[in-house]
Design an enzyme around this catalytic site. Structure first.
Site, PDB file in Angstrom:
ATOM      1  N   CYS A 288      -5.359  10.450  -2.554  1.00 20.13           N
ATOM      2  CA  CYS A 288      -4.411   9.378  -2.204  1.00 20.13           C
ATOM      3  C   CYS A 288      -3.514   9.852  -1.056  1.00 20.13           C
ATOM      4  O   CYS A 288      -2.796  10.838  -1.196  1.00 20.13           O
ATOM      5  CB  CYS A 288      -3.555   9.001  -3.411  1.00 20.13           C
ATOM      6  SG  CYS A 288      -2.295   7.779  -2.949  1.00 20.13           S
TER       7      CYS A 288
ATOM      8  N   GLY B  64     -16.156   2.609   1.424  1.00 18.56           N
ATOM      9  CA  GLY B  64     -15.432   2.636   2.691  1.00 18.56           C
ATOM     10  C   GLY B  64     -15.947   1.528   3.585  1.00 18.56           C
ATOM     11  O   GLY B  64     -16.979   1.681   4.236  1.00 18.56           O
TER      12      GLY B  64
END
Ligand code: SIN
Length: 304
Positions: free
Chosen positions: A131, A244
């Protein structure tokens, strides 16, 4: 008849489509829109030991081909997730789910994984060491092979469920991080998380996002994600969940040919909440177009 079936660490899935953590809540919100049991699985919102309010606002900036988020791991904390969210999820989703776990220390990852290990519906634990929106913890664990291996080893000691390490693209050599996780006992690799990015507001002459920077996702990052999945497939022997910028059935097939077994859909859910359903319905057509009988036969098919 084409087959979209795949298997991840012994979990058989009807198809490889998995909504990515943070873009699908705890599932029941989307179950109001369609029957989410058509999904292969889904990864629920990243969970930490303690409840988190997240980062100050604004947390979102739009960009060409995607968006930047700086949510900061907002979530109700592991105890509430187990007590309140998972029972609601069980009512609308009967397949194994992926539990996404984050932490600010090794002990926090271990704490969460120990508790989530007892949850019957959790098929895979996805350990988020990537993150970009928190100052300590998060991505800092995923940027060196040593720290990635340390977290992998620690969580593997407290769970018998398959552990997939979720990697950051914000590194010089993603293959060496993946190898370190595999050597430390990871059962699989999830990649990629978001790319660190920012925007500046021309009127205020200040960063758009309160936290200045955030994670860039969306269709613009697809070629970067594909390249990294390709590189990691060459480096490890454990399964990969690729993600992604995936937003079509064609993208899913490219990801699988690069080396992914499962494919997560992230930012596209925020543009079109029906996108996973549409991709699942479109996959057989695209497979026929490219003479693909079984998705499992083309995993890594682009490697020569
Ligand atoms: C966030 O909550 O900040 C996004 C989660 C992530 O990028 O891992």
């Amino acid at each position: 008849m084409v087959s979209t079936k795949i298997s991840l660490s012994g979990i058989d899935m009807d198809n490889p489509i998995i909504p990515a953590s943070g873009t699908f809540g705890y599932g029941y919100e989307y179950a109001e829109l369609y029957n989410i049991n058509i999904l292969g699985s889904f990864s629920f919102k990243g969970t930490t030991k303690d409840p988190r309010f997240g980062n100050p606002t604004p947390r979102i900036a739009e960009c060409m081909g995607g968006m930047i988020n700086s949510v900061g791991l907002q979530n109700p904390g592991i105890d509430k997730v187990i007590k309140e969210e998972l029972p609601k999820l069980k009512e609308c989703f009967y397949k194994p789910v992926i539990a996404n776990i984050s932490g600010f220390s090794k002990e926090e990852y271990v704490h969460c994984c120990k508790l989530i290990d007892k949850e019957e519906q959790v098929g895979i634990i996805e350990v988020n060491i990537s993150c970009p929106n928190v100052k300590k913890g998060g991505m800092s664990f995923g940027t060196t092979p040593e720290s990635a291996a340390e977290i992998t080893r620690a969580v593997k000691e407290v769970t018998r469920k398959p552990v997939y390490m979720k990697l950051s693209p914000n590194v010089a050599n993603i293959a060496e991080i993946a190898i370190a996780c595999e050597d430390a006992g990871a059962d699989g690799i999830s990649l990629i998380n978001t790319l660190l990015g920012m925007r500046i507001d021309l009127k205020s002459k200040a960063p758009v996002i309160a936290n200045k920077m955030g994670g860039f996702s969306g269709s613009a990052i697809f070629p970067v994600a594909l390249r990294m999945v390709y590189q990691v497939y060459e480096a490890v022997d454990i399964p990969i969940i690729g993600m992604g910028g995936v937003s079509s059935a064609e993208d899913v097939i490219e990801m699988i040919m690069a080396g992914a077994t499962g494919v997560q859909i992230g930012a596209a859910n925020l543009v079109d909440p029906y996108i996973c359903k549409k991709i699942i319905e479109d996959l057989p057509r695209v497979m026929k177009k490219y003479n693909i009988d079984k998705l499992e036969n083309i995993i890594g098919g682009a490697h020569r």
